[in-house]
Write a protein that holds these residues in place. Structure first.
Motif, PDB file in Angstrom:
ATOM      1  N   PRO A   1       0.818  -1.218   0.000  1.00 32.87           N
ATOM      2  CA  PRO A   1       0.000   0.000   0.000  1.00 32.87           C
ATOM      3  C   PRO A   1       0.848   1.263   0.000  1.00 32.87           C
ATOM      4  O   PRO A   1       1.966   1.278   0.516  1.00 32.87           O
ATOM      5  CB  PRO A   1      -0.812  -0.126   1.294  1.00 32.87           C
ATOM      6  N   GLY A   2       0.315   2.305  -0.598  1.00 38.07           N
ATOM      7  CA  GLY A   2       1.002   3.583  -0.605  1.00 38.07           C
ATOM      8  C   GLY A   2       1.969   3.772  -1.744  1.00 38.07           C
ATOM      9  O   GLY A   2       2.509   4.869  -1.923  1.00 38.07           O
TER      10      GLY A   2
ATOM     11  N   ALA B   1       2.832   7.924   8.110  1.00 34.64           N
ATOM     12  CA  ALA B   1       1.482   8.170   8.630  1.00 34.64           C
ATOM     13  C   ALA B   1       0.815   6.869   9.043  1.00 34.64           C
ATOM     14  O   ALA B   1       0.144   6.797  10.086  1.00 34.64           O
ATOM     15  CB  ALA B   1       0.643   8.888   7.573  1.00 34.64           C
ATOM     16  N   ARG B   2       0.987   5.854   8.247  1.00 30.99           N
ATOM     17  CA  ARG B   2       0.395   4.545   8.568  1.00 30.99           C
ATOM     18  C   ARG B   2       0.951   4.012   9.887  1.00 30.99           C
ATOM     19  O   ARG B   2       0.206   3.503  10.734  1.00 30.99           O
ATOM     20  CB  ARG B   2       0.696   3.576   7.423  1.00 30.99           C
ATOM     21  N   THR B   3       2.267   4.141  10.064  1.00 29.85           N
ATOM     22  CA  THR B   3       2.881   3.692  11.305  1.00 29.85           C
ATOM     23  C   THR B   3       2.361   4.485  12.494  1.00 29.85           C
ATOM     24  O   THR B   3       2.023   3.906  13.541  1.00 29.85           O
ATOM     25  CB  THR B   3       4.413   3.830  11.219  1.00 29.85           C
TER      26      THR B   3
ATOM     27  N   ASP C   1      -2.687  17.239  10.005  1.00 34.63           N
ATOM     28  CA  ASP C   1      -1.857  16.868   8.863  1.00 34.63           C
ATOM     29  C   ASP C   1      -2.706  16.058   7.884  1.00 34.63           C
ATOM     30  O   ASP C   1      -3.351  15.071   8.274  1.00 34.63           O
ATOM     31  CB  ASP C   1      -0.660  16.030   9.326  1.00 34.63           C
ATOM     32  N   PRO C   2      -2.733  16.425   6.594  1.00 33.14           N
ATOM     33  CA  PRO C   2      -3.623  15.745   5.658  1.00 33.14           C
ATOM     34  C   PRO C   2      -3.309  14.262   5.493  1.00 33.14           C
ATOM     35  O   PRO C   2      -4.234  13.462   5.277  1.00 33.14           O
ATOM     36  CB  PRO C   2      -3.423  16.507   4.345  1.00 33.14           C
ATOM     37  N   MET C   3      -2.042  13.872   5.614  1.00 34.09           N
ATOM     38  CA  MET C   3      -1.713  12.456   5.469  1.00 34.09           C
ATOM     39  C   MET C   3      -2.187  11.665   6.686  1.00 34.09           C
ATOM     40  O   MET C   3      -2.677  10.538   6.549  1.00 34.09           O
ATOM     41  CB  MET C   3      -0.206  12.277   5.263  1.00 34.09           C
TER      42      MET C   3
ATOM     43  N   LEU D   1      -4.980   8.644   6.536  1.00 35.30           N
ATOM     44  CA  LEU D   1      -4.785   7.285   7.066  1.00 35.30           C
ATOM     45  C   LEU D   1      -5.826   6.943   8.119  1.00 35.30           C
ATOM     46  O   LEU D   1      -6.276   5.792   8.204  1.00 35.30           O
ATOM     47  CB  LEU D   1      -3.369   7.130   7.628  1.00 35.30           C
ATOM     48  N   LEU D   2      -6.211   7.915   8.922  1.00 34.31           N
ATOM     49  CA  LEU D   2      -7.296   7.664   9.876  1.00 34.31           C
ATOM     50  C   LEU D   2      -8.583   7.287   9.153  1.00 34.31           C
ATOM     51  O   LEU D   2      -9.335   6.423   9.598  1.00 34.31           O
ATOM     52  CB  LEU D   2      -7.527   8.899  10.750  1.00 34.31           C
TER      53      LEU D   2
END
Length: 690
Positions: free
Chosen positions: A383-384, A393-395, A503-505, A509-510
């Motif tokens: 992904p990504g 961001a995922r982490t 933060d948009p990233m 991710l949320l």
């Protein structure tokens, strides 16, 4: 090697005539076939020798390496330090173009996020792991196993930042071993040649021989600001190699799938490899176009393009193996023999049928799992699209959510025992290029929409009302996660800080946690768990049928293989075992990719043209073996593995001695480069080279 250790276990006996033969096998250090290797090669190694090799071997990121001095100096490949070089470079000071040759040890530079590990202990924990999953099915089975692994790791290493513990699954769940590592997080670049010296021939020569590449580099292990004392290390031997010499290759091969059934291999052939190859080829095209738009873009995309081309070419070789009737006939014959032997054993059941029943489900779920979640262990799609901002961001989001739970109830990558490694990667200062981030994100979003279809509700959750172009541009341009201080603050602030972030990233991710977590749960329930249970049955039957002469699939952990220095004489690859600097001068055309690196070309008159550059070895290696030290029975390092041939890519599914050749950069070539090209006499002296 220095300071030998006491032997730790008795030599194992190997019974089955139909087990691994000749040089076949990526063996664990606690089950290496000492007697068979000595008989095959005419050597005289013992367990004490194995212990010294293990303690001299290093895992460096996704590569392998070897200690070569008493002051923490480590030899690996140049392509294994490429990310470090890229992170330390700027467009104005580009070490990939100039090479990195520090005059003093004080000028060695820390690799952002770099880490190195040495395997110190191996303990059998099979009984605990099998007991944890007993009587459970589906996701309950998977989560119970994960929780037990985390508990074992935490018990063994606790909060010691200098160690890392990992429960390793071997034989597809037939055995579980606890590996304990000495971990170093201050790893500094000590020397790297010009990229052109390490990659002469470019993609045209990749996965081929003859080769003319100085694909070598040195890093140094530090602790408390000082080089680490490493009395146990390989002895440097820069003498001219001799054809037929037996050698051993110690490294961390990434992943093989030799123990899969024919039905499982068919899923790889029909679903996994086609998806990986098709979408990777498009990313390669996008990155090449991006690199051609400006000099800055060419600098930014150089390392990603090289890595992608390597992955794509490896996939081509693996696909060729799975559509080769002769190779698949060999696999079918081996499976038929195993099934016949297993049929005569009591209590085996029919795990082949159970695994066959899983395959239609795996085929259906794989595209969504690979594109949305990753971590299947089957392919390379993730992904990504390789976006660093997306990964951070995922982490941050996942870790914040999971750390609210007890360690045993978390996703395994966020168990207490693994958080130190997560933090080290997260806090490292790495350069981020929004333009490249946008390309990667746009590609991933567009390919996910294409493969899952526009009407898939998960695609709607990913894109909302935006196009891949709009969304990727907004996320890449607006995120502040490139600042390590921002990442650290979010990590330390926990879930409250993450959920409050604008933060948009992070917001993105949320917003996609529900569909990504859902596909992971479905995969664990319907594919991972039944596969693990059936594979465990297969492993038990395999031990009964063949004894300990069966080696496990590679899992990215330390292994030892062996072979001889020799050429090849089969259709498609007929050549001798060596190339020389004289051959490099003859092969050079002056035009890329056959243009010699400037500093190397300038030193032509100082270099003996008969010095061996690269050599071929019949050892059993695969991706992840890059940087592996090539060692004689005297404990002398004579080179580092950096490649293999296209025909060798079938090695993922089975060893074929006729075509399997590892490609090695010699210590003689490295010594010549250090002394005659880059002026690194201090390293030559440290190595004890003549």
């Amino acid at each position: 090697m220095r300071l030998p250790l006491a032997a730790s276990v008795a030599v194992l006996a190997f019974a089955a005539a139909s087990g691994a033969k000749a040089e076949e096998g990526m063996w664990t250090f606690d089950n290496f076939p000492i007697a068979r290797a000595n008989q095959t090669l005419g050597t005289n190694i013992d367990q004490a020798w194995l212990d010294r090799v293990r303690l001299s071997s290093v895992k460096f990121g996704g590569c392998s390496a070897g200690l070569v001095s008493g002051e923490g100096l480590v030899l690996t490949n140049n392509h294994c330090v490429a990310t470090c070089v890229a992170n330390l470079s700027t467009q104005a000071v580009n070490y990939a173009e100039t090479g990195f040759a520090p005059r003093t040890r004080e000028e060695e530079l820390q690799c952002p996020g770099g880490s190195a590990e040495i395997l110190t202990e191996i303990t059998d924990v099979t009984a605990r792991m099998h007991a944890a999953g007993a009587g459970l099915e589906g996701q309950a089975f998977t989560r119970a196993r994960d929780a037990e692994a985390g508990a074992i790791e935490q018990e063994a290493c606790g909060g010691d930042a200098a160690t890392r513990c990992q429960v390793v699954s071997l034989y597809r769940g037939g055995q579980f071993k606890l590996y304990k590592f000495r971990r170093y997080t201050d790893v500094r670049l000590a020397w790297a040649p010009e990229d052109r010296a390490a990659t002469f021939g470019g993609d045209l020569d990749n996965f081929s021989f003859p080769r003319f590449a100085i694909d070598a580099a040195f890093v140094r292990l530090y602790e408390n600001g000082q080089p680490v004392a490493t009395p146990t290390h390989f002895t440097w031997n820069a003498e001219r190699p001799v054809e037929g010499t037996p050698v051993f290759v110690s490294g961390n091969p990434g992943s093989t799938q030799r123990l899969l059934t024919l039905d499982q291999l068919a899923t790889i052939r029909d679903v996994v490899l086609p998806l990986d190859q098709l979408i990777a080829s498009e990313l390669r095209g996008r990155l090449i176009r991006f690199s051609e738009e400006s000099e800055e873009n060419a600098f930014i995309a150089m390392d990603p393009i090289v890595g992608l081309e390597n992955t794509y070419k490896r996939g081509r070789g693996r696909m060729a193996a799975l559509v080769d009737p002769g190779f698949m006939a060999m696999k079918a014959e081996a499976e038929a023999d195993f099934r016949q032997r297993a049929g005569a054993l009591a209590g085996v059941g029919d795990p082949w049928t159970e695994l066959s029943a899983v395959q239609p489900i795996a085929r259906e779920l794989y595209p969504a799992m690979a594109l949305l979640e990753g971590g299947t262990g089957m392919g390379t799609t993730s992904p990504g699209g390789g976006s660093q901002l997306f990964s951070w961001a995922r982490t941050l989001v996942r870790a914040a959510q999971e750390r609210e739970k007890p360690s045993a109830e978390r996703l395994p990558e966020y168990a207490d025992s693994r958080l130190a490694a997560v933090q080290n990667a997260l806090f490292a200062a790495r350069p981020v290029y929004p333009s490249l981030e946008q390309v990667r994100l746009e590609w991933w979003l567009s390919k996910t929409r294409e493969w899952l279809t526009v009407d898939d509700p998960r695609v709607r959750a990913l894109l909302g009302d935006e196009s891949p172009e709009q969304l990727s541009a907004r996320l890449a341009a607006g995120s502040t996660l490139g600042d390590p201080a921002v990442r650290r603050a979010l990590w330390e602030g926990g879930l409250a800080a993450v959920e409050a972030s604008d933060d948009p990233m992070i917001r993105y991710l949320l917003s996609i946690q529900e569909p990504t977590r859902a596909i992971r749960s479905e995969w664990e329930e319907k594919v991972e768990s039944p596969t693990a249970r059936a594979s465990e049955q297969l492993a038990a039957a395999r031990f009964q049928a063949y004894g300990d002469s069966v080696y496990p699939d590679a899992t990215g952990t330390l292994r030892l293989t062996y072979g001889k220095i020799e050429g090849s004489d089969v259709p498609g690859q007929r050549w001798g075992p060596f190339t020389t600097f004289g051959g490099l001068w003859d092969r050079a055309t002056g035009a890329p990719p056959f243009d010699v690196a400037p500093k190397l070309l300038a030193a032509k008159d100082r270099i003996d043209p008969d010095t061996v550059m690269n050599m071929a070895v019949s050892s059993d290696t695969i991706g992840g073996s890059s940087g592996s030290p090539v060692v004689t029975e005297a404990g002398e390092i004579v080179g580092a593995n950096f490649d293999s041939t296209v025909l060798t890519q079938r090695n993922a599914y089975g060893y074929d001695r006729a075509v399997n050749r590892s490609v090695i950069v010699t210590t003689g070539a490295i010594t010549t480069a250090l002394r005659d090209v880059y002026g690194m006499e201090r390293l030559v002296e440290e190595l004890g080279a003549r």
